[in-house]
Design a protein around this motif. Structure first.
Motif, PDB file in Angstrom:
ATOM      1  N   GLY A  45       5.258   2.840   6.058  1.00  0.00           N
ATOM      2  CA  GLY A  45       5.216   4.190   5.497  1.00  0.00           C
ATOM      3  C   GLY A  45       5.182   4.230   3.978  1.00  0.00           C
ATOM      4  N   GLU A  46       5.355   3.090   3.327  1.00  0.00           N
ATOM      5  CA  GLU A  46       5.363   3.046   1.864  1.00  0.00           C
ATOM      6  C   GLU A  46       3.931   3.057   1.313  1.00  0.00           C
ATOM      7  OE1 GLU A  46       7.176   0.171  -1.681  1.00  0.00           O
ATOM      8  OE2 GLU A  46       7.566  -0.323   0.410  1.00  0.00           O
ATOM      9  N   TYR A  47       3.736   3.793   0.215  1.00  0.00           N
ATOM     10  CA  TYR A  47       2.460   3.850  -0.503  1.00  0.00           C
ATOM     11  C   TYR A  47       2.683   3.119  -1.815  1.00  0.00           C
ATOM     12  CZ  TYR A  47      -1.554   5.989  -2.900  1.00  0.00           C
ATOM     13  OH  TYR A  47      -2.719   6.219  -3.597  1.00  0.00           O
ATOM     14  N   ARG A  48       1.794   2.183  -2.164  1.00  0.00           N
ATOM     15  CA  ARG A  48       2.086   1.321  -3.306  1.00  0.00           C
ATOM     16  C   ARG A  48       0.823   0.884  -4.027  1.00  0.00           C
ATOM     17  NH1 ARG A  48       6.208  -3.248  -2.527  1.00  0.00           N
ATOM     18  NH2 ARG A  48       6.158  -4.330  -4.505  1.00  0.00           N
ATOM     19  N   LYS A  49       0.947   0.683  -5.339  1.00  0.00           N
ATOM     20  CA  LYS A  49      -0.121   0.142  -6.182  1.00  0.00           C
ATOM     21  C   LYS A  49       0.105  -1.358  -6.327  1.00  0.00           C
ATOM     22  CE  LYS A  49      -1.531   0.507 -11.039  1.00  0.00           C
ATOM     23  NZ  LYS A  49      -1.265   1.264 -12.287  1.00  0.00           N
ATOM     24  N   ILE A  50      -0.929  -2.175  -6.005  1.00  0.00           N
ATOM     25  CA  ILE A  50      -0.793  -3.624  -6.159  1.00  0.00           C
ATOM     26  C   ILE A  50      -1.981  -4.182  -6.941  1.00  0.00           C
ATOM     27  CG2 ILE A  50       0.566  -3.842  -4.047  1.00  0.00           C
ATOM     28  CD1 ILE A  50      -1.860  -5.110  -2.704  1.00  0.00           C
TER      29      ILE A  50
END
Length: 134
Positions: A45-50
């Motif tokens: 469920g986490e939204y992340r920039k990588i």
């Protein structure tokens, strides 16, 4: 209108004058792999920039992430540039992917996390180059 971007790590809002324009999209395209450039742990469920390995786009190209899932933990939603926003008329360099985690797990450096569909476009009329207003 205002364009919000990041410059030297700060969020900047600039008033610009621009206009909508039409383009023709080619029936020929290119696939480009999106490869993670860092190790991360992520929760469902986490939204992340990588960070991803750099992808260079030529001018006047349209990028659409492929809808298929290429990684069991994350799906790539969109990609980004170090400098934030950029006009389509100039070359661009992708350095980031924004991912959504389907499951809790890890993404390791060197793993395929998505694919981009890259389409050359042609403007069907002259576009007005965006002008920064003061």
């Amino acid at each position: 209108m205002y364009v919000v971007s990041r410059q030297n790590g700060k969020v900047v809002s600039k008033k610009v004058r621009a206009s909508p324009y039409e383009f023709t999209i080619a029936t020929r395209a290119k696939w480009e792999m999106i490869i993670s450039d860092e190790d991360i742990e992520i929760h469902a469920g986490e939204y992340r920039k990588i960070r991803v390995q750099e992808i260079t786009l030529g001018p006047e190209t349209l990028v659409i992430p492929c809808a298929f899932t290429y990684h069991n933990v994350v799906s790539t939603v969109k990609v980004g540039l170090k400098e934030g926003t950029s006009v389509i008329e100039k070359p661009r360099h992708i350095h980031y992917a924004y991912v959504f985690a389907q499951e809790t797990g890890k993404v390791r450096e060197g793993e395929l996390i998505g694919v981009l569909n890259i389409f050359p476009i042609m403007f069907t009329r002259d576009a007005v180059e965006p002008v920064i207003l003061k």
